[in-house]
Design a protein around this motif. Structure first.
Motif, PDB file in Angstrom:
ATOM      1  N   THR A 133       1.083  -1.562   0.169  1.00  0.00           N
ATOM      2  CA  THR A 133      -0.194   0.147  -0.486  1.00  0.00           C
ATOM      3  C   THR A 133       0.334   1.540  -0.265  1.00  0.00           C
ATOM      4  OG1 THR A 133      -0.358  -0.176   2.341  1.00  0.00           O
ATOM      5  CG2 THR A 133      -1.766  -1.368   1.472  1.00  0.00           C
ATOM      6  N   GLN A 135       0.591   5.634  -2.007  1.00  0.00           N
ATOM      7  CA  GLN A 135       0.283   6.606  -2.672  1.00  0.00           C
ATOM      8  C   GLN A 135       0.975   6.907  -4.264  1.00  0.00           C
ATOM      9  OE1 GLN A 135       1.107  10.113  -0.561  1.00  0.00           O
ATOM     10  NE2 GLN A 135      -1.126  10.519  -0.501  1.00  0.00           N
ATOM     11  N   GLU A 137       1.166   8.448  -7.304  1.00  0.00           N
ATOM     12  CA  GLU A 137       1.821   9.564  -7.942  1.00  0.00           C
ATOM     13  C   GLU A 137       0.811  10.784  -8.179  1.00  0.00           C
ATOM     14  OE1 GLU A 137       4.271  10.247 -11.587  1.00  0.00           O
ATOM     15  OE2 GLU A 137       5.200  10.589 -11.280  1.00  0.00           O
ATOM     16  N   ARG A 140      -0.404  11.833  -4.656  1.00  0.00           N
ATOM     17  CA  ARG A 140       0.194  12.584  -3.390  1.00  0.00           C
ATOM     18  C   ARG A 140       0.633  13.593  -4.483  1.00  0.00           C
ATOM     19  NH1 ARG A 140       5.402   9.180  -6.019  1.00  0.00           N
ATOM     20  NH2 ARG A 140       6.456  10.725  -6.190  1.00  0.00           N
TER      21      ARG A 140
ATOM     22  N   GLU B  73      -0.643   1.544  11.267  1.00  0.00           N
ATOM     23  CA  GLU B  73      -1.339   0.520  11.918  1.00  0.00           C
ATOM     24  C   GLU B  73      -0.892  -0.664  10.790  1.00  0.00           C
ATOM     25  OE1 GLU B  73      -5.544   2.043  10.633  1.00  0.00           O
ATOM     26  OE2 GLU B  73      -6.341  -0.229  11.182  1.00  0.00           O
ATOM     27  N   LEU B 110      14.264  -2.808   2.771  1.00  0.00           N
ATOM     28  CA  LEU B 110      12.781  -2.272   2.464  1.00  0.00           C
ATOM     29  C   LEU B 110      13.219  -1.087   1.798  1.00  0.00           C
ATOM     30  CD1 LEU B 110      10.464  -3.576   5.027  1.00  0.00           C
ATOM     31  CD2 LEU B 110      10.904  -3.885   2.700  1.00  0.00           C
ATOM     32  N   LEU B 113      13.734  -1.548  -1.329  1.00  0.00           N
ATOM     33  CA  LEU B 113      12.445  -1.462  -2.428  1.00  0.00           C
ATOM     34  C   LEU B 113      12.119  -0.447  -2.492  1.00  0.00           C
ATOM     35  CD1 LEU B 113      10.595  -3.560  -3.588  1.00  0.00           C
ATOM     36  CD2 LEU B 113       9.652  -3.694  -1.605  1.00  0.00           C
ATOM     37  N   ALA B 116      13.148   1.828  -5.665  1.00  0.00           N
ATOM     38  CA  ALA B 116      13.159   1.195  -7.092  1.00  0.00           C
ATOM     39  C   ALA B 116      11.738   1.419  -7.132  1.00  0.00           C
ATOM     40  CB  ALA B 116      13.230  -0.314  -6.542  1.00  0.00           C
ATOM     41  N   ILE B 117      11.010   1.012  -6.620  1.00  0.00           N
ATOM     42  CA  ILE B 117       9.293   1.324  -6.926  1.00  0.00           C
ATOM     43  C   ILE B 117       9.394   2.697  -7.271  1.00  0.00           C
ATOM     44  CG2 ILE B 117       6.929   1.416  -6.082  1.00  0.00           C
ATOM     45  CD1 ILE B 117       7.460  -1.462  -4.647  1.00  0.00           C
ATOM     46  N   ARG B 118      10.047   3.813  -6.369  1.00  0.00           N
ATOM     47  CA  ARG B 118       9.556   5.234  -7.067  1.00  0.00           C
ATOM     48  C   ARG B 118       9.791   5.380  -7.991  1.00  0.00           C
ATOM     49  NH1 ARG B 118       9.235   9.483  -2.731  1.00  0.00           N
ATOM     50  NH2 ARG B 118       8.995  11.288  -4.260  1.00  0.00           N
ATOM     51  N   GLY B 122       6.617   5.957  -9.897  1.00  0.00           N
ATOM     52  CA  GLY B 122       6.480   7.086  -9.198  1.00  0.00           C
ATOM     53  C   GLY B 122       5.353   6.709  -7.754  1.00  0.00           C
ATOM     54  N   PHE B 123       5.464   5.436  -7.863  1.00  0.00           N
ATOM     55  CA  PHE B 123       4.272   4.967  -6.926  1.00  0.00           C
ATOM     56  C   PHE B 123       5.270   5.302  -5.205  1.00  0.00           C
ATOM     57  CE2 PHE B 123       1.985   2.648  -3.940  1.00  0.00           C
ATOM     58  CZ  PHE B 123       0.715   2.429  -3.647  1.00  0.00           C
ATOM     59  N   GLU B 124       4.336   5.686  -4.138  1.00  0.00           N
ATOM     60  CA  GLU B 124       5.081   6.131  -3.165  1.00  0.00           C
ATOM     61  C   GLU B 124       5.146   4.733  -2.223  1.00  0.00           C
ATOM     62  OE1 GLU B 124       5.526  10.122  -0.970  1.00  0.00           O
ATOM     63  OE2 GLU B 124       6.221   8.746   0.442  1.00  0.00           O
ATOM     64  N   ALA B 125       5.731   4.047  -2.276  1.00  0.00           N
ATOM     65  CA  ALA B 125       5.115   2.326  -0.611  1.00  0.00           C
ATOM     66  C   ALA B 125       5.271   3.358   0.251  1.00  0.00           C
ATOM     67  CB  ALA B 125       6.161   1.227  -1.103  1.00  0.00           C
ATOM     68  N   PHE B 126       4.317   2.765   1.171  1.00  0.00           N
ATOM     69  CA  PHE B 126       4.526   2.988   2.605  1.00  0.00           C
ATOM     70  C   PHE B 126       5.152   2.185   3.287  1.00  0.00           C
ATOM     71  CE2 PHE B 126       0.295   5.907   2.395  1.00  0.00           C
ATOM     72  CZ  PHE B 126       0.907   6.932   1.842  1.00  0.00           C
ATOM     73  N   LEU B 127       5.941   2.269   3.269  1.00  0.00           N
ATOM     74  CA  LEU B 127       6.733   0.775   4.273  1.00  0.00           C
ATOM     75  C   LEU B 127       7.995   1.588   5.398  1.00  0.00           C
ATOM     76  CD1 LEU B 127       9.179   0.124   0.880  1.00  0.00           C
ATOM     77  CD2 LEU B 127       6.898  -0.806   1.917  1.00  0.00           C
ATOM     78  N   PHE B 130       6.821  -2.167   8.500  1.00  0.00           N
ATOM     79  CA  PHE B 130       6.068  -3.675   7.109  1.00  0.00           C
ATOM     80  C   PHE B 130       6.092  -5.239   8.001  1.00  0.00           C
ATOM     81  CE2 PHE B 130       6.011  -5.200   2.823  1.00  0.00           C
ATOM     82  CZ  PHE B 130       4.875  -4.017   2.057  1.00  0.00           C
ATOM     83  N   ALA B 131       5.368  -5.361   7.679  1.00  0.00           N
ATOM     84  CA  ALA B 131       5.791  -7.076   7.634  1.00  0.00           C
ATOM     85  C   ALA B 131       5.433  -7.744   6.544  1.00  0.00           C
ATOM     86  CB  ALA B 131       3.973  -7.312   9.209  1.00  0.00           C
TER      87      ALA B 131
END
Lengths: 146, 146
Positions: A133, A135, A137, A140, B73, B110, B113, B116-118, B122-127, B130-131
DNA sequence: GTTATTGCAAAGGCTTTGCACACTT
DNA sequence: AAGTGTGCAAAGCCTTTGCAATAAC
Protein backbone atom coordinates in the motif's frame (compact mmCIF):
# COMPACT_ATOMS: atom_id res chain seq x y z
CA UNK A 1 -11.98 -23.27 -20.70
CA UNK A 2 -8.89 -24.16 -18.80
CA UNK A 3 -9.88 -22.19 -15.73
CA UNK A 4 -12.52 -24.68 -14.80
CA UNK A 5 -10.23 -27.64 -15.08
CA UNK A 6 -7.83 -25.95 -12.73
CA UNK A 7 -10.51 -25.41 -10.12
CA UNK A 8 -11.75 -28.97 -10.36
CA UNK A 9 -8.27 -30.36 -9.85
CA UNK A 10 -7.64 -28.06 -6.90
CA UNK A 11 -10.80 -28.98 -5.06
CA UNK A 12 -10.37 -32.68 -5.69
CA UNK A 13 -6.82 -32.62 -4.45
CA UNK A 14 -7.88 -31.00 -1.22
CA UNK A 15 -10.52 -33.62 -0.51
CA UNK A 16 -13.29 -31.07 -0.84
CA UNK A 17 -16.51 -31.51 -2.71
CA UNK A 18 -16.98 -29.97 -6.09
CA UNK A 19 -20.00 -27.70 -5.85
CA UNK A 20 -21.39 -25.24 -8.36
CA UNK A 21 -21.05 -22.45 -5.80
CA UNK A 22 -17.34 -22.98 -5.37
CA UNK A 23 -16.84 -23.11 -9.10
CA UNK A 24 -18.82 -19.94 -9.58
CA UNK A 25 -16.82 -18.04 -6.98
CA UNK A 26 -13.57 -19.32 -8.46
CA UNK A 27 -14.68 -18.37 -11.94
CA UNK A 28 -15.70 -14.88 -10.91
CA UNK A 29 -12.33 -14.34 -9.29
CA UNK A 30 -10.38 -15.75 -12.22
CA UNK A 31 -12.09 -13.47 -14.68
CA UNK A 32 -12.15 -10.40 -12.49
CA UNK A 33 -8.39 -10.11 -12.33
CA UNK A 34 -6.89 -8.34 -9.33
CA UNK A 35 -8.30 -8.00 -5.89
CA UNK A 36 -12.02 -7.88 -5.27
CA UNK A 37 -13.83 -7.27 -2.04
CA UNK A 38 -16.38 -9.84 -1.00
CA UNK A 39 -19.13 -7.41 -1.79
CA UNK A 40 -17.76 -6.79 -5.26
CA UNK A 41 -17.53 -10.49 -5.90
CA UNK A 42 -21.05 -10.97 -4.68
CA UNK A 43 -22.29 -8.37 -7.16
CA UNK A 44 -20.15 -9.72 -10.00
CA UNK A 45 -21.51 -13.19 -9.47
CA UNK A 46 -25.08 -11.97 -9.54
CA UNK A 47 -24.63 -9.83 -12.64
CA UNK A 48 -22.30 -11.85 -14.80
CA UNK A 49 -23.62 -15.26 -13.97
CA UNK A 50 -27.27 -14.30 -13.97
CA UNK A 51 -28.07 -15.83 -10.59
CA UNK A 52 -27.42 -14.42 -7.14
CA UNK A 53 -25.73 -16.26 -4.30
CA UNK A 54 -25.99 -15.66 -0.57
CA UNK A 55 -23.15 -13.66 0.86
CA UNK A 56 -22.47 -16.35 3.41
CA UNK A 57 -21.87 -18.86 0.65
CA UNK A 58 -19.40 -16.53 -1.01
CA UNK A 59 -17.57 -16.27 2.27
CA UNK A 60 -17.51 -20.00 2.77
CA UNK A 61 -16.30 -20.70 -0.74
CA UNK A 62 -13.53 -18.16 -0.30
CA UNK A 63 -12.50 -19.76 2.96
CA UNK A 64 -12.17 -23.11 1.24
CA UNK A 65 -10.28 -21.70 -1.72
CA UNK A 66 -7.96 -19.88 0.60
CA UNK A 67 -7.13 -23.06 2.48
CA UNK A 68 -6.18 -24.57 -0.85
CA UNK A 69 -4.01 -21.56 -1.58
CA UNK A 70 -6.03 -20.99 -4.73
CA UNK A 71 -6.78 -17.45 -3.69
CA UNK A 72 -4.96 -14.89 -1.63
CA UNK A 73 -6.49 -12.48 0.81
CA UNK A 74 -5.46 -8.95 1.60
CA UNK A 75 -6.82 -6.31 3.86
CA UNK A 76 -8.47 -3.52 1.88
CA UNK A 77 -9.15 -0.84 4.44
CA UNK A 78 -10.93 -2.92 7.04
CA UNK A 79 -12.59 -5.37 4.70
CA UNK A 80 -11.18 -8.39 2.96
CA UNK A 81 -10.26 -8.57 -0.69
CA UNK A 82 -9.37 -11.69 -2.60
CA UNK A 83 -7.48 -12.48 -5.78
CA UNK A 84 -6.96 -15.63 -7.76
CA UNK A 85 -3.44 -16.95 -7.44
CA UNK A 86 -1.90 -17.43 -10.84
CA UNK A 87 0.81 -19.92 -10.08
CA UNK A 88 2.35 -19.70 -13.52
CA UNK A 89 2.88 -15.97 -13.40
CA UNK A 90 3.46 -14.41 -10.01
CA UNK A 91 2.49 -10.79 -9.83
CA UNK A 92 2.28 -8.07 -7.27
CA UNK A 93 0.18 -5.04 -6.63
CA UNK A 94 0.62 -1.48 -5.62
CA UNK A 95 -2.59 -0.37 -3.94
CA UNK A 96 -3.16 3.34 -3.50
CA UNK A 97 -4.68 4.32 -0.17
CA UNK A 98 -5.99 7.51 -1.69
CA UNK A 99 -7.98 6.42 -4.71
CA UNK A 100 -7.91 2.63 -4.35
CA UNK A 101 -6.31 2.15 -7.74
CA UNK A 102 -4.32 -1.00 -8.20
CA UNK A 103 -1.40 -1.41 -10.52
CA UNK A 104 1.06 -4.16 -11.16
CA UNK A 105 4.60 -4.16 -9.93
CA UNK A 106 7.56 -5.70 -11.67
CA UNK A 107 8.13 -9.08 -9.94
CA UNK A 108 11.87 -8.69 -10.34
CA UNK A 109 11.93 -5.94 -7.73
CA UNK A 110 10.38 -8.15 -5.11
CA UNK A 111 12.45 -11.12 -6.06
CA UNK A 112 15.51 -9.03 -5.40
CA UNK A 113 14.15 -8.21 -1.96
CA UNK A 114 13.40 -11.86 -1.26
CA UNK A 115 16.91 -12.86 -2.25
CA UNK A 116 18.42 -10.18 -0.06
CA UNK A 117 16.32 -11.24 2.93
CA UNK A 118 17.28 -14.84 2.47
CA UNK A 119 20.94 -14.03 2.16
CA UNK A 120 20.89 -11.81 5.22
CA UNK A 121 18.72 -13.84 7.57
CA UNK A 122 17.95 -17.30 6.21
CA UNK A 123 14.29 -16.35 6.28
CA UNK A 124 12.32 -17.29 3.19
CA UNK A 125 9.76 -14.57 2.48
CA UNK A 126 6.51 -15.58 0.81
CA UNK A 127 6.38 -13.03 -1.96
CA UNK A 128 4.32 -14.96 -4.49
CA UNK A 129 1.55 -12.52 -4.36
CA UNK A 130 2.12 -9.35 -2.57
CA UNK A 131 0.22 -6.14 -2.05
CA UNK A 132 2.01 -2.99 -1.09
CA UNK A 133 0.00 0.00 0.00
CA UNK A 134 1.03 3.56 -0.50
CA UNK A 135 0.14 6.57 -2.53
CA UNK A 136 0.09 6.83 -6.30
CA UNK A 137 1.66 9.69 -8.14
CA UNK A 138 -1.53 11.63 -8.82
CA UNK A 139 -2.81 11.32 -5.25
CA UNK A 140 0.55 12.47 -3.98
CA UNK A 141 0.37 15.56 -6.11
CA UNK A 142 -3.17 16.18 -4.97
CA UNK A 143 -2.09 15.90 -1.35
CA UNK A 144 0.82 18.26 -1.91
CA UNK A 145 -1.53 20.88 -3.30
CA UNK A 146 -3.86 20.70 -0.29
CA UNK B 1 10.94 11.52 29.66
CA UNK B 2 11.64 12.22 26.04
CA UNK B 3 8.66 10.24 24.80
CA UNK B 4 6.27 12.83 26.08
CA UNK B 5 8.08 15.67 24.47
CA UNK B 6 7.89 13.88 21.17
CA UNK B 7 4.14 13.46 21.45
CA UNK B 8 3.60 17.06 22.43
CA UNK B 9 5.55 18.30 19.45
CA UNK B 10 3.72 15.96 17.09
CA UNK B 11 0.27 17.02 18.19
CA UNK B 12 1.12 20.69 18.18
CA UNK B 13 2.56 20.47 14.70
CA UNK B 14 -0.62 18.86 13.40
CA UNK B 15 -2.83 21.60 14.79
CA UNK B 16 -4.47 19.16 17.17
CA UNK B 17 -5.17 19.76 20.81
CA UNK B 18 -3.01 18.25 23.44
CA UNK B 19 -5.25 16.12 25.61
CA UNK B 20 -4.36 13.71 28.39
CA UNK B 21 -6.10 10.91 26.52
CA UNK B 22 -3.96 11.27 23.44
CA UNK B 23 -0.84 11.40 25.55
CA UNK B 24 -1.87 8.31 27.45
CA UNK B 25 -2.52 6.33 24.30
CA UNK B 26 0.76 7.49 22.81
CA UNK B 27 2.61 6.60 25.97
CA UNK B 28 1.09 3.14 26.15
CA UNK B 29 2.11 2.46 22.59
CA UNK B 30 5.60 3.82 23.03
CA UNK B 31 6.28 1.63 26.01
CA UNK B 32 4.54 -1.46 24.71
CA UNK B 33 6.91 -1.88 21.76
CA UNK B 34 5.70 -3.78 18.74
CA UNK B 35 2.17 -4.24 17.52
CA UNK B 36 -0.77 -4.08 19.86
CA UNK B 37 -4.41 -4.59 19.10
CA UNK B 38 -6.84 -1.92 20.23
CA UNK B 39 -8.13 -4.23 22.89
CA UNK B 40 -4.64 -4.89 24.20
CA UNK B 41 -3.95 -1.20 24.32
CA UNK B 42 -7.19 -0.60 26.11
CA UNK B 43 -6.21 -3.12 28.76
CA UNK B 44 -2.64 -1.85 29.03
CA UNK B 45 -3.88 1.68 29.59
CA UNK B 46 -6.22 0.59 32.33
CA UNK B 47 -3.65 -1.55 34.11
CA UNK B 48 -0.46 0.39 33.75
CA UNK B 49 -1.88 3.84 34.10
CA UNK B 50 -4.34 3.02 36.84
CA UNK B 51 -7.35 4.56 35.15
CA UNK B 52 -9.53 3.10 32.41
CA UNK B 53 -10.49 4.87 29.20
CA UNK B 54 -13.45 4.28 26.93
CA UNK B 55 -12.67 2.16 23.92
CA UNK B 56 -14.05 4.83 21.64
CA UNK B 57 -11.55 7.33 22.95
CA UNK B 58 -8.73 4.92 22.30
CA UNK B 59 -9.96 4.56 18.74
CA UNK B 60 -10.22 8.29 18.26
CA UNK B 61 -6.78 8.95 19.68
CA UNK B 62 -5.32 6.30 17.40
CA UNK B 63 -7.05 7.85 14.41
CA UNK B 64 -5.48 11.18 15.20
CA UNK B 65 -2.04 9.71 15.81
CA UNK B 66 -2.29 7.78 12.59
CA UNK B 67 -3.08 10.92 10.62
CA UNK B 68 0.07 12.39 12.06
CA UNK B 69 1.96 9.27 11.05
CA UNK B 70 2.98 8.85 14.66
CA UNK B 71 1.63 5.32 14.66
CA UNK B 72 1.27 2.69 11.98
CA UNK B 73 -1.62 0.33 11.58
CA UNK B 74 -1.52 -3.24 10.37
CA UNK B 75 -4.17 -5.88 9.96
CA UNK B 76 -3.86 -8.56 12.61
CA UNK B 77 -6.26 -11.24 11.49
CA UNK B 78 -9.33 -9.11 11.00
CA UNK B 79 -8.66 -6.59 13.73
CA UNK B 80 -6.38 -3.62 13.76
CA UNK B 81 -3.04 -3.45 15.50
CA UNK B 82 -0.96 -0.35 16.02
CA UNK B 83 2.66 0.38 16.69
CA UNK B 84 4.51 3.52 17.53
CA UNK B 85 6.60 4.73 14.63
CA UNK B 86 10.11 5.28 15.79
CA UNK B 87 11.33 7.75 13.21
CA UNK B 88 14.88 7.54 14.35
CA UNK B 89 14.98 3.82 13.87
CA UNK B 90 12.48 2.39 11.39
CA UNK B 91 12.06 -1.33 11.72
CA UNK B 92 10.29 -4.14 9.96
CA UNK B 93 9.21 -7.60 10.82
CA UNK B 94 9.59 -11.04 9.38
CA UNK B 95 6.72 -13.13 10.65
CA UNK B 96 7.07 -16.89 10.37
CA UNK B 97 3.91 -18.69 9.35
CA UNK B 98 5.20 -21.86 10.92
CA UNK B 99 6.07 -20.88 14.46
CA UNK B 100 4.74 -17.30 14.60
CA UNK B 101 8.09 -15.90 15.58
CA UNK B 102 8.68 -12.26 14.75
CA UNK B 103 12.12 -10.94 14.02
CA UNK B 104 13.47 -7.65 12.82
CA UNK B 105 14.60 -6.95 9.32
CA UNK B 106 17.29 -4.55 8.23
CA UNK B 107 15.45 -1.38 7.16
CA UNK B 108 17.96 -0.74 4.42
CA UNK B 109 16.64 -3.67 2.42
CA UNK B 110 13.14 -2.27 2.34
CA UNK B 111 14.29 1.22 1.69
CA UNK B 112 16.03 -0.04 -1.40
CA UNK B 113 12.76 -1.62 -2.53
CA UNK B 114 10.85 1.57 -1.88
CA UNK B 115 13.35 3.59 -3.87
CA UNK B 116 13.19 1.14 -6.75
CA UNK B 117 9.39 1.25 -6.81
CA UNK B 118 9.34 4.99 -6.78
CA UNK B 119 11.88 5.22 -9.55
CA UNK B 120 10.05 2.71 -11.70
CA UNK B 121 6.46 3.80 -11.18
CA UNK B 122 6.19 7.08 -9.26
CA UNK B 123 4.28 5.21 -6.59
CA UNK B 124 5.31 5.99 -3.03
CA UNK B 125 5.14 2.80 -1.00
CA UNK B 126 4.37 3.12 2.69
CA UNK B 127 7.16 1.03 4.08
CA UNK B 128 7.65 2.74 7.41
CA UNK B 129 6.61 -0.31 9.24
CA UNK B 130 6.17 -3.45 7.33
CA UNK B 131 5.42 -7.06 8.07
CA UNK B 132 6.51 -9.79 5.71
CA UNK B 133 5.32 -13.33 6.19
CA UNK B 134 7.29 -16.40 5.27
CA UNK B 135 9.16 -19.24 6.84
CA UNK B 136 12.09 -18.97 9.16
CA UNK B 137 15.21 -21.04 8.74
CA UNK B 138 14.43 -23.62 11.40
CA UNK B 139 10.88 -24.17 10.22
CA UNK B 140 12.15 -24.58 6.68
CA UNK B 141 14.58 -27.24 7.80
CA UNK B 142 11.81 -28.95 9.75
CA UNK B 143 9.59 -28.93 6.67
CA UNK B 144 12.37 -30.30 4.52
CA UNK B 145 12.82 -33.22 6.89
CA UNK B 146 9.11 -34.11 6.84
C1' DG C 1 -26.99 -43.86 2.45
C1' DT C 2 -23.48 -40.70 4.50
C1' DT C 3 -21.55 -36.72 5.05
C1' DA C 4 -20.22 -32.29 3.51
C1' DT C 5 -22.33 -28.06 1.90
C1' DT C 6 -25.89 -24.72 1.12
C1' DG C 7 -29.45 -21.19 2.25
C1' DC C 8 -31.54 -18.43 5.40
C1' DA C 9 -31.63 -15.70 9.27
C1' DA C 10 -29.83 -14.35 13.39
C1' DA C 11 -25.90 -13.39 16.20
C1' DG C 12 -21.19 -11.87 16.80
C1' DG C 13 -17.22 -8.78 17.09
C1' DC C 14 -14.83 -4.71 15.91
C1' DT C 15 -15.39 0.03 14.89
C1' DT C 16 -17.80 4.33 14.21
C1' DT C 17 -21.07 7.94 15.35
C1' DG C 18 -24.62 11.34 17.68
C1' DC C 19 -25.08 14.23 21.19
C1' DA C 20 -24.41 16.75 25.48
C1' DC C 21 -20.75 18.08 28.51
C1' DA C 22 -15.88 19.23 29.51
C1' DC C 23 -11.57 20.89 28.46
C1' DT C 24 -7.85 23.02 25.56
C1' DT C 25 -6.62 27.06 23.35
C1' DA D 1 -15.37 32.87 24.81
C1' DA D 2 -14.91 29.62 20.88
C1' DG D 3 -14.43 25.37 19.23
C1' DT D 4 -12.29 20.86 19.58
C1' DG D 5 -12.27 16.53 22.14
C1' DT D 6 -14.36 13.29 25.43
C1' DG D 7 -17.71 10.00 27.46
C1' DC D 8 -21.51 7.30 26.97
C1' DA D 9 -24.56 4.57 24.54
C1' DA D 10 -26.42 3.17 20.42
C1' DA D 11 -25.91 2.05 15.72
C1' DG D 12 -23.20 0.26 11.74
C1' DC D 13 -20.61 -2.75 9.18
C1' DC D 14 -18.38 -6.94 7.85
C1' DT D 15 -18.19 -11.61 8.95
C1' DT D 16 -19.40 -15.88 11.19
C1' DT D 17 -22.55 -19.41 12.87
C1' DG D 18 -26.83 -22.63 13.95
C1' DC D 19 -29.88 -25.42 11.89
C1' DA D 20 -32.78 -27.80 8.63
C1' DA D 21 -32.84 -28.95 3.82
C1' DT D 22 -30.03 -30.25 -0.14
C1' DA D 23 -26.63 -32.11 -3.01
C1' DA D 24 -22.07 -34.46 -3.67
C1' DC D 25 -19.79 -38.53 -2.84
Amino acid sequence: MSCEGETVALLRSGGHRLTPQRQRVASALQHAGGHRTVEELHALIAHEQGAPMPLSTVYRALTTLKELRAVSEIDAGGRSAFAWVDRSRPHHHLVCRGCGTERDLDPALLQRLGDAIRAATGFEAFLDHFAITGQCESCRQGAARA
